[in-house]
Design a protein around this motif. Structure first.
Motif, PDB file in Angstrom:
ATOM      1  N   GLU A 172       0.615  -1.014  -0.031  1.00 26.50           N
ATOM      2  CA  GLU A 172       0.231   0.535  -0.121  1.00 26.50           C
ATOM      3  C   GLU A 172       0.674   1.405  -0.077  1.00 26.50           C
ATOM      4  O   GLU A 172       0.609   2.625  -0.657  1.00 26.50           O
ATOM      5  CB  GLU A 172      -1.361  -0.422   0.639  1.00 26.50           C
ATOM      6  N   TYR A 173       2.605   1.097   0.588  1.00 31.05           N
ATOM      7  CA  TYR A 173       2.773   2.192   0.739  1.00 31.05           C
ATOM      8  C   TYR A 173       3.637   2.664  -0.488  1.00 31.05           C
ATOM      9  O   TYR A 173       3.590   3.869  -1.104  1.00 31.05           O
ATOM     10  CB  TYR A 173       3.694   2.444   1.730  1.00 31.05           C
ATOM     11  N   SER A 174       3.037   2.331  -1.772  1.00 29.31           N
ATOM     12  CA  SER A 174       4.133   2.356  -2.923  1.00 29.31           C
ATOM     13  C   SER A 174       2.852   2.086  -3.971  1.00 29.31           C
ATOM     14  O   SER A 174       2.635   3.419  -4.396  1.00 29.31           O
ATOM     15  CB  SER A 174       4.771   1.201  -3.416  1.00 29.31           C
ATOM     16  N   THR A 175       1.920   1.572  -3.738  1.00 29.02           N
ATOM     17  CA  THR A 175       0.450   1.872  -4.238  1.00 29.02           C
ATOM     18  C   THR A 175       0.279   3.047  -4.589  1.00 29.02           C
ATOM     19  O   THR A 175      -1.340   3.878  -5.330  1.00 29.02           O
ATOM     20  CB  THR A 175      -0.140   0.401  -4.756  1.00 29.02           C
ATOM     21  N   LYS A 176      -0.406   3.504  -3.411  1.00 27.98           N
ATOM     22  CA  LYS A 176      -0.811   5.006  -2.849  1.00 27.98           C
ATOM     23  C   LYS A 176      -0.610   5.813  -3.935  1.00 27.98           C
ATOM     24  O   LYS A 176       0.467   6.085  -4.334  1.00 27.98           O
ATOM     25  CB  LYS A 176      -0.898   5.147  -1.532  1.00 27.98           C
ATOM     26  N   GLY A 177      -1.993   6.236  -4.208  1.00 25.70           N
ATOM     27  CA  GLY A 177      -1.243   7.796  -5.416  1.00 25.70           C
ATOM     28  C   GLY A 177      -0.818   7.170  -6.503  1.00 25.70           C
ATOM     29  O   GLY A 177      -0.294   8.053  -7.370  1.00 25.70           O
ATOM     30  N   GLY A 178      -1.085   5.956  -6.999  1.00 24.70           N
ATOM     31  CA  GLY A 178      -1.109   5.950  -8.239  1.00 24.70           C
ATOM     32  C   GLY A 178      -0.060   4.920  -8.203  1.00 24.70           C
ATOM     33  O   GLY A 178       0.811   4.931  -9.657  1.00 24.70           O
ATOM     34  N   MET A 179       1.574   4.780  -7.518  1.00 23.18           N
ATOM     35  CA  MET A 179       1.976   4.406  -7.711  1.00 23.18           C
ATOM     36  C   MET A 179       2.438   3.498  -7.469  1.00 23.18           C
ATOM     37  O   MET A 179       1.831   2.391  -7.833  1.00 23.18           O
ATOM     38  CB  MET A 179       3.587   4.600  -6.560  1.00 23.18           C
ATOM     39  N   GLY A 180       3.515   2.730  -8.487  1.00 17.32           N
ATOM     40  CA  GLY A 180       4.254   1.179  -7.719  1.00 17.32           C
ATOM     41  C   GLY A 180       3.058  -0.022  -8.628  1.00 17.32           C
ATOM     42  O   GLY A 180       2.966   0.416  -9.856  1.00 17.32           O
ATOM     43  N   ALA A 181       3.061  -0.910  -8.521  1.00 14.39           N
ATOM     44  CA  ALA A 181       2.145  -1.693  -9.200  1.00 14.39           C
ATOM     45  C   ALA A 181       0.869  -1.138  -9.393  1.00 14.39           C
ATOM     46  O   ALA A 181       0.328  -1.307 -11.035  1.00 14.39           O
ATOM     47  CB  ALA A 181       2.100  -2.629  -8.603  1.00 14.39           C
ATOM     48  N   ALA A 182       0.233  -0.130  -8.738  1.00 17.07           N
ATOM     49  CA  ALA A 182      -0.823   0.641  -9.442  1.00 17.07           C
ATOM     50  C   ALA A 182      -0.895   0.927 -11.040  1.00 17.07           C
ATOM     51  O   ALA A 182      -1.755   1.145 -11.774  1.00 17.07           O
ATOM     52  CB  ALA A 182      -0.980   1.615  -7.991  1.00 17.07           C
ATOM     53  N   LEU A 183       0.296   1.470 -11.237  1.00 16.79           N
ATOM     54  CA  LEU A 183       0.848   2.156 -12.743  1.00 16.79           C
ATOM     55  C   LEU A 183       0.495   0.334 -13.693  1.00 16.79           C
ATOM     56  O   LEU A 183       0.342   1.172 -14.807  1.00 16.79           O
ATOM     57  CB  LEU A 183       2.156   2.587 -12.260  1.00 16.79           C
ATOM     58  N   LEU A 184       0.478  -0.239 -13.541  1.00 16.30           N
ATOM     59  CA  LEU A 184       0.234  -1.516 -14.677  1.00 16.30           C
ATOM     60  C   LEU A 184      -0.674  -1.470 -14.738  1.00 16.30           C
ATOM     61  O   LEU A 184      -0.770  -2.201 -16.375  1.00 16.30           O
ATOM     62  CB  LEU A 184       0.842  -2.855 -13.716  1.00 16.30           C
ATOM     63  N   SER A 185      -1.524  -0.606 -14.892  1.00 16.09           N
ATOM     64  CA  SER A 185      -3.252  -0.214 -14.892  1.00 16.09           C
ATOM     65  C   SER A 185      -3.463   0.527 -15.186  1.00 16.09           C
ATOM     66  O   SER A 185      -4.512   0.844 -16.579  1.00 16.09           O
ATOM     67  CB  SER A 185      -4.278  -0.549 -13.884  1.00 16.09           C
ATOM     68  N   ASP A 186      -2.060   1.213 -16.018  1.00 18.55           N
ATOM     69  CA  ASP A 186      -2.181   2.380 -16.590  1.00 18.55           C
ATOM     70  C   ASP A 186      -1.232   2.302 -17.261  1.00 18.55           C
ATOM     71  O   ASP A 186      -0.156   3.537 -17.327  1.00 18.55           O
ATOM     72  CB  ASP A 186      -2.340   3.980 -15.229  1.00 18.55           C
ATOM     73  N   PRO A 187      -1.021   2.053 -18.813  1.00 12.42           N
ATOM     74  CA  PRO A 187      -0.199   2.000 -19.694  1.00 12.42           C
ATOM     75  C   PRO A 187       0.865   3.606 -20.161  1.00 12.42           C
ATOM     76  O   PRO A 187       1.385   3.826 -20.503  1.00 12.42           O
ATOM     77  CB  PRO A 187      -0.575   0.995 -20.694  1.00 12.42           C
ATOM     78  N   ASP A 188      -0.574   4.626 -20.416  1.00 20.41           N
ATOM     79  CA  ASP A 188      -0.356   5.336 -21.012  1.00 20.41           C
ATOM     80  C   ASP A 188       0.509   6.123 -19.861  1.00 20.41           C
ATOM     81  O   ASP A 188       1.424   6.946 -20.513  1.00 20.41           O
ATOM     82  CB  ASP A 188      -1.754   6.682 -20.885  1.00 20.41           C
ATOM     83  N   LYS A 189       0.469   6.115 -18.582  1.00 16.30           N
ATOM     84  CA  LYS A 189       1.310   7.011 -17.914  1.00 16.30           C
ATOM     85  C   LYS A 189       2.763   6.832 -17.594  1.00 16.30           C
ATOM     86  O   LYS A 189       3.508   7.309 -17.640  1.00 16.30           O
ATOM     87  CB  LYS A 189       0.471   7.077 -16.406  1.00 16.30           C
ATOM     88  N   ILE A 190       2.776   5.490 -17.596  1.00 18.59           N
ATOM     89  CA  ILE A 190       4.063   4.870 -17.681  1.00 18.59           C
ATOM     90  C   ILE A 190       4.972   5.371 -19.170  1.00 18.59           C
ATOM     91  O   ILE A 190       6.035   5.617 -18.442  1.00 18.59           O
ATOM     92  CB  ILE A 190       4.063   2.991 -17.928  1.00 18.59           C
ATOM     93  N   GLU A 191       3.987   5.238 -19.855  1.00 21.15           N
ATOM     94  CA  GLU A 191       5.231   5.772 -21.609  1.00 21.15           C
ATOM     95  C   GLU A 191       4.788   7.147 -20.870  1.00 21.15           C
ATOM     96  O   GLU A 191       6.388   8.059 -21.321  1.00 21.15           O
ATOM     97  CB  GLU A 191       3.632   5.334 -22.319  1.00 21.15           C
ATOM     98  N   ALA A 192       4.223   8.149 -19.782  1.00 25.09           N
ATOM     99  CA  ALA A 192       4.889   9.515 -20.338  1.00 25.09           C
ATOM    100  C   ALA A 192       5.636   9.715 -19.340  1.00 25.09           C
ATOM    101  O   ALA A 192       6.621  10.461 -19.530  1.00 25.09           O
ATOM    102  CB  ALA A 192       3.676  10.522 -19.654  1.00 25.09           C
ATOM    103  N   ILE A 193       5.656   8.759 -17.495  1.00 27.47           N
ATOM    104  CA  ILE A 193       6.551   9.456 -16.685  1.00 27.47           C
ATOM    105  C   ILE A 193       7.792   8.981 -17.623  1.00 27.47           C
ATOM    106  O   ILE A 193       8.884   9.007 -17.707  1.00 27.47           O
ATOM    107  CB  ILE A 193       6.290   8.036 -16.064  1.00 27.47           C
ATOM    108  N   LEU A 194       8.275   7.018 -17.797  1.00 34.49           N
ATOM    109  CA  LEU A 194       9.393   6.928 -19.128  1.00 34.49           C
ATOM    110  C   LEU A 194       9.503   7.765 -20.196  1.00 34.49           C
ATOM    111  O   LEU A 194      10.734   7.718 -20.236  1.00 34.49           O
ATOM    112  CB  LEU A 194       9.013   5.950 -18.597  1.00 34.49           C
TER     113      LEU A 194
END
Length: 496
Positions: A118-140
């Protein structure tokens, strides 16, 4: 332009990012035993964005210090070129801000996209990003084009192999230098077997180096197992977490080292780099595992300071020698930059002085002299206010006497020493004796009490009875030239 010494992720063995474990002492230990690359623990972008980069000349480290003086990330020259900074982020702009903050001091930047806690996934971080490919692409993409060092990411596998391969192929197109793959689904935990078939299929689908992770439980127990895991996963490289945490000598091709020796070497690094005691204790308890309830384990659990932990391992002498060496370096640097004369800092009179216990008889202290002088002058008892600096847990005290404040500009290793230093400043500014060895007897404290206590005598300090009549202030010469303690106090009077 790609630098010649740019970090490569091909055919490497790495220390995985581990919360509360991947601090500087553990990273240096892993490098000593043969790790090629070491990842720091996940650090959240919001916290890092508030940090200031500080060159710690005493420890010879680079510290990233939060507004409350906590050191969030510490690194040193020994790991430069091989340390990867892992961040938790869900915002491209903030990710870039943090990456630029640390890029001169680390070899690469990694984005955590796999931690399911939870400390990583809250706020959409960590494994939560796996369900948001567009954000992954934007960050990288933001990071790859915005910094001069390699950018990597660490993921977990998705529910289907097709989805996972598709995600990794998209990530590869952003220009990352490597992808670490923890071969478990988001809901799986270390007790579940790692899916080497998924990692193998991913590695065959892309050309970017794939770093296999997740084999500590049943695949990697010794150094020779690392290569077997790499082959089973079809990966370019291997990343170890718990196997390395339990015994960092797993990285050594020369074979395992006794855990006792590994823990001792870790503790020496923790002492050398002033690691926070509770972090040191946590890491040692993880190494002890099922021996955490042993006599040594119980002693470590009960420890409150690095000095306590050093005693448990018989490293008291190393601890004290290291502390003395660091203190000597700190003294030299502070004295070279601060004058040994009174300076008015706001409403506080400061001097660069330090309390040296050896300069005073065992039963005499500057605080005692200041207290007796205050009583004879019919002033209120000196009042001490002490603060602790979080960065290195040093202390600084301010003493108030006759509504005037005094303190040393140097920080001390203990609260008691800080109070003594502030008393020295007050006494020296006012021209009052402080009780040093060889100093002419001032009469403030009984001569008998300045002598060594007979064996067996109580340690309680006895001071001369206060005279009922107020003594004349200063010598005739002092009164004529206005150099009495009261006159000196007026020199530093400030408006209310």
């Amino acid at each position: 332009m790609m630098a010649a010494n740019r970090l490569s992720f091909k055919n490497i063995t790495a220390l995985a990012p581990m919360v509360r474990v991947g601090t500087l002492p553990m990273r240096l230990l892993a490098l000593d035993y043969g790790a090629d690359v070491v990842y720091c623990e996940e650090l959240i972008d919001i916290k890092m964005a508030q940090c200031q980069r500080v060159e710690n000349e005493v420890l010879e480290t680079i510290d990233f210090v939060a507004p409350d003086d906590r050191v969030i990330f510490r690194t040193c020259e020994k790991e430069k070129g091989r340390v990867v900074f892992q961040m938790g982020t869900a915002d491209p702009n903030r990710a870039l801000m943090v990456a630029r903050l640390v890029e001169k001091d680390v070899a690469a930047v990694d984005v955590n996209m796999g931690c399911p806690k939870e400390y990583s996934t809250k706020g959409g971080m960590g494994a939560a990003l796996l369900s948001d490919p567009d954000k992954i692409e934007a960050i990288l993409k933001k990071l790859v084009t915005g910094v001069s060092i390699p950018v990597t990411c660490k993921i977990r596998i998705l529910p289907s192999l097709k989805e996972t391969v598709s995600l990794v192929q998209m990530i590869e197109k952003t220009g990352v230098a490597a992808i670490a793959v923890h071969g478990r689904f988001k809901e799986e935990r270390p007790r579940h077997p790692v899916h080497c078939d998924y990692i193998q299929a991913i590695a065959q689908a892309v050309s970017v180096p794939i770093i296999a992770n997740g084999g500590s439980l049943d695949l990697v127990k010794t150094n020779s197992d690392i290569e077997n895991f790499r082959r089973a996963a079809g990966a370019s490289s291997v990343m170890l977490a718990r196997a390395a945490m339990w015994n960092a000598s797993v990285f050594s091709s020369n074979g395992p080292v006794l855990l006792e020796q590994v823990m001792e070497e870790y503790l020496k690094y923790a002492i050398r780099y002033d690691n926070h005691a509770f972090n040191t204790k946590y890491c040692l308890c993880q190494m002890l595992r099922d021996k955490v309830e042993s006599p040594l384990g119980k002693q470590v659990q009960a420890a409150q300071t690095n000095a306590d932990i050093s005693e448990a391992y018989g490293l008291q002498e190393f601890y004290q020698q290291t502390r003395d060496r660091l203190q000597a370096r700190r003294d030299t640097m502070q004295k070279s930059s601060q004058p040994n004369r009174p300076v008015l800092d706001g409403d506080v009179i400061t001097m660069a002085v330090r309390f040296q216990r050896r300069e005073y008889p065992p039963q005499i202290t500057p605080k005692m002299f200041l207290l007796e002088w205050s009583r004879k002058e019919k002033l209120e008892q000196p009042h001490y206010e002490t603060v602790e600096r979080s960065q290195d847990r040093a202390f600084q005290s301010t003493v108030t006497v006759a509504k005037k404040k005094y303190r040393s500009s140097l920080w001390e290793k203990s609260k008691k020493f800080a109070e003594q230093a502030s008393a020295i400043v007050c006494l020296r500014v006012l021209g009052i004796p402080e009780g040093r060895i060889g100093e002419e007897d001032s009469g403030l404290v009984c001569k008998r009490k300045r002598e060594e206590r007979p064996e067996g005598q109580s340690k309680k300090l006895h001071v001369q009875e206060v005279e009922t009549s107020e003594p004349a202030e200063g010598t005739n010469s002092e009164r004529q030239h206005g150099t009495t303690p009261r006159a000196r106090m007026k020199e530093f009077e400030t408006e209310d």
